[in-house]
Design a protein around this motif. Structure first.
Motif, PDB file in Angstrom:
ATOM      1  N   LEU A 304       0.833  -1.210   0.000  1.00  0.00           N
ATOM      2  CA  LEU A 304       0.000   0.000   0.000  1.00  0.00           C
ATOM      3  C   LEU A 304       0.863   1.254   0.000  1.00  0.00           C
ATOM      4  O   LEU A 304       0.526   2.256  -0.646  1.00  0.00           O
ATOM      5  N   ASN A 305       1.952   1.226   0.722  1.00  0.00           N
ATOM      6  CA  ASN A 305       2.841   2.391   0.773  1.00  0.00           C
ATOM      7  C   ASN A 305       3.452   2.692  -0.595  1.00  0.00           C
ATOM      8  O   ASN A 305       3.770   3.839  -0.906  1.00  0.00           O
ATOM      9  N   TYR A 306       3.561   1.652  -1.415  1.00  0.00           N
ATOM     10  CA  TYR A 306       4.101   1.823  -2.772  1.00  0.00           C
ATOM     11  C   TYR A 306       3.016   2.273  -3.744  1.00  0.00           C
ATOM     12  O   TYR A 306       3.196   3.235  -4.506  1.00  0.00           O
ATOM     13  N   LEU A 314      -3.178   3.836   5.898  1.00  0.00           N
ATOM     14  CA  LEU A 314      -1.803   3.752   6.384  1.00  0.00           C
ATOM     15  C   LEU A 314      -1.632   4.545   7.682  1.00  0.00           C
ATOM     16  O   LEU A 314      -0.785   4.216   8.515  1.00  0.00           O
ATOM     17  N   GLU A 315      -2.447   5.575   7.844  1.00  0.00           N
ATOM     18  CA  GLU A 315      -2.373   6.389   9.065  1.00  0.00           C
ATOM     19  C   GLU A 315      -2.795   5.598  10.298  1.00  0.00           C
ATOM     20  O   GLU A 315      -2.433   5.951  11.421  1.00  0.00           O
ATOM     21  N   ASP A 316      -3.578   4.523  10.091  1.00  0.00           N
ATOM     22  CA  ASP A 316      -3.999   3.691  11.229  1.00  0.00           C
ATOM     23  C   ASP A 316      -2.792   3.134  11.985  1.00  0.00           C
ATOM     24  O   ASP A 316      -2.854   2.919  13.201  1.00  0.00           O
ATOM     25  N   PHE A 317      -1.704   2.903  11.255  1.00  0.00           N
ATOM     26  CA  PHE A 317      -0.526   2.302  11.888  1.00  0.00           C
ATOM     27  C   PHE A 317       0.211   3.262  12.821  1.00  0.00           C
ATOM     28  O   PHE A 317       1.088   2.837  13.571  1.00  0.00           O
ATOM     29  N   LEU A 318      -0.158   4.533  12.796  1.00  0.00           N
ATOM     30  CA  LEU A 318       0.453   5.489  13.712  1.00  0.00           C
ATOM     31  C   LEU A 318       0.120   5.148  15.162  1.00  0.00           C
ATOM     32  O   LEU A 318       0.820   5.556  16.080  1.00  0.00           O
ATOM     33  N   THR A 319      -0.964   4.389  15.362  1.00  0.00           N
ATOM     34  CA  THR A 319      -1.312   3.934  16.705  1.00  0.00           C
ATOM     35  C   THR A 319      -0.212   3.058  17.288  1.00  0.00           C
ATOM     36  O   THR A 319       0.091   3.111  18.487  1.00  0.00           O
ATOM     37  N   ILE A 320       0.398   2.260  16.421  1.00  0.00           N
ATOM     38  CA  ILE A 320       1.462   1.342  16.854  1.00  0.00           C
ATOM     39  C   ILE A 320       2.839   1.967  16.674  1.00  0.00           C
ATOM     40  O   ILE A 320       3.703   1.860  17.546  1.00  0.00           O
ATOM     41  N   PRO A 322       4.208   5.511  16.065  1.00  0.00           N
ATOM     42  CA  PRO A 322       3.922   6.959  15.979  1.00  0.00           C
ATOM     43  C   PRO A 322       4.789   7.718  14.974  1.00  0.00           C
ATOM     44  O   PRO A 322       4.370   8.756  14.456  1.00  0.00           O
ATOM     45  N   ALA A 323       5.978   7.201  14.681  1.00  0.00           N
ATOM     46  CA  ALA A 323       6.886   7.917  13.776  1.00  0.00           C
ATOM     47  C   ALA A 323       7.153   7.138  12.491  1.00  0.00           C
ATOM     48  O   ALA A 323       8.165   7.357  11.807  1.00  0.00           O
ATOM     49  N   ILE A 324       6.241   6.232  12.101  1.00  0.00           N
ATOM     50  CA  ILE A 324       6.481   5.384  10.940  1.00  0.00           C
ATOM     51  C   ILE A 324       6.555   6.202   9.650  1.00  0.00           C
ATOM     52  O   ILE A 324       5.747   7.101   9.410  1.00  0.00           O
ATOM     53  N   LYS A 325       7.571   5.888   8.839  1.00  0.00           N
ATOM     54  CA  LYS A 325       7.746   6.562   7.556  1.00  0.00           C
ATOM     55  C   LYS A 325       7.755   5.562   6.398  1.00  0.00           C
ATOM     56  O   LYS A 325       7.250   5.839   5.321  1.00  0.00           O
ATOM     57  N   ASP A 326       8.349   4.409   6.640  1.00  0.00           N
ATOM     58  CA  ASP A 326       8.403   3.391   5.597  1.00  0.00           C
ATOM     59  C   ASP A 326       8.497   2.011   6.245  1.00  0.00           C
ATOM     60  O   ASP A 326       8.418   1.880   7.465  1.00  0.00           O
ATOM     61  N   ILE A 327       8.684   0.994   5.427  1.00  0.00           N
ATOM     62  CA  ILE A 327       8.662  -0.385   5.903  1.00  0.00           C
ATOM     63  C   ILE A 327       9.785  -0.677   6.905  1.00  0.00           C
ATOM     64  O   ILE A 327       9.670  -1.595   7.735  1.00  0.00           O
ATOM     65  N   ASN A 328      10.840   0.118   6.894  1.00  0.00           N
ATOM     66  CA  ASN A 328      11.934  -0.095   7.837  1.00  0.00           C
ATOM     67  C   ASN A 328      11.524   0.174   9.285  1.00  0.00           C
ATOM     68  O   ASN A 328      12.184  -0.288  10.215  1.00  0.00           O
TER      69      ASN A 328
END
Length: 354
Positions: A304-306, A314-320, A322-328
């Motif tokens: 999805l990020n691609y 994708l914003e839902d994952f900010l719950t887990i 908070p600073a996610i930018k990519d798959i790393n």
């Protein structure tokens, strides 16, 4: 949140009825009275009120499995009546109410009548304070409230009789015109009460009333998981290992919706349709299912990020993260540390494992 003021009524006593609350019955008792008054009743059978207390707490106890406390009369009654009357968790409120009001089952009657021991007269205690001179024991105090309430002494809310209560005529207009505010007052304070007893259970306020319609997951399917299937072709069900295709899969909550009470994408997973129909609200095993769940979620996020980097899902994952930018930033331990406590707490509240 405060009760609506009336210069001619003893509203401070009504508010005081909820002081020193150690159980849920006071909230459900007043809600039952308000519903009955809204329906045009002023002389109300106690059994009808007790039945309403059960129906209004039915979904909270049986579906969401919110704990009322080990000694709470209502929670115990709900759990017993579910089996005694051979009922279903999702029974319609009006049907449940009719069954409880009219059941000939002796045990059902005993359970409902047990509320008569304390609920009706203790609710009126702010209008009739207990004193050593007037009341040597609880039996005398209860008798005094019954006798005094029948004259509407101290402008109390209702009169108590063996089988019915009669609403004080002076209160009827106030109750009808402020019914929504008064019920909101009850549910607000009930939410605070239950949250204090379930500190790790999410979204208590939305677990007090059965939602009219549970939201669909069509957007999560079309705008997220379908994109994943188009990229991967097939996906293995993490529970059955069945190969799923874009035309043949169901979306399910990893941790049951009845516990988390949300549809965030990080808790949703494609699974076998046949398995989904039998899984219900059972819990997955962290040991058996989490690794496969995590790997699929990680792949889905990367896809999805691609293909759709601006997707709101994708914003839902900010719950887990908070600073996610990519798959790393999609870390195994952080994800597991989020899911494991939810599953453990849900199990402690009565949800069972697969």
């Amino acid at each position: 949140m405060h009760l609506p003021f009336s210069p001619n009524l003893s509203t401070p006593q009504l508010a005081a009825s909820f002081g020193n609350t150690s159980a849920t019955y006071k909230f459900y008792w007043l809600i039952a009275i308000l519903e009955s008054v809204e329906n045009g009743s002023s002389s109300i059978k106690k059994r009808a009120l007790f039945a309403r207390m059960i129906t209004n707490s039915w979904y909270t106890v049986n579906y969401f499995k919110v704990s009322f406390g080990k000694q709470d009369l209502i929670q115990n009654a709900v759990q017993q009546l579910l089996h005694l009357e051979n009922l279903t968790i999702d029974i319609h409120k009006n049907k449940l109410l009719a069954i409880l009001e009219n059941s000939d089952n002796i045990n059902t009657r005993l359970i409902l009548n047990h509320f008569d021991k304390n609920v009706p007269h203790w609710f009126l205690s702010p209008w009739f304070p207990k004193t050593k001179k007037k009341n040597k024991n609880d039996g005398e105090y209860k008798k005094r409230i019954y006798v005094s309430s029948q004259n509407f002494d101290n402008n109390c809310l209702y009169a108590l009789y063996d089988d019915v209560i009669t609403i004080n005529p002076d209160w009827i207009v106030y109750l009808k015109s402020n019914a929504k505010i008064l019920k909101d007052f009850c549910y607000w304070n009930l939410a605070l009460f239950l949250q204090s007893r379930n500190p790790n259970v999410p979204d208590i306020p939305n677990k007090l009333i059965k939602p009219a319609i549970r939201g669909t997951l069509s957007n999560q399917r079309k705008k997220y998981w379908d994109i994943v299937f188009k990229e991967l072709g097939t996906v293995n069900c993490i529970f059955t290992d069945t190969k799923l295709t874009i035309d043949n899969f169901a979306i399910d909550h990893f941790v049951p919706h009845a516990f988390v009470s949300h549809n965030l994408i990080w808790n949703l997973i494609p699974i076998d349709k046949r398995f989904n129909s039998s899984k219900s609200d059972k819990l997955p095993s962290i040991e058996m299912h989490f690794d496969a769940f995590f790997e699929l979620q990680k792949s889905a996020y990367e896809i999805l990020n691609y293909h759709s980097p601006k997707s709101k899902f994708l914003e839902d994952f900010l719950t887990i993260y908070p600073a996610i930018k990519d798959i790393n930033d999609f870390e195994y331990n952080k994800y597991k540390d989020c899911m494991q406590p939810l599953i453990t707490i849900a199990h402690n509240n009565g949800f069972i494992y697969l």
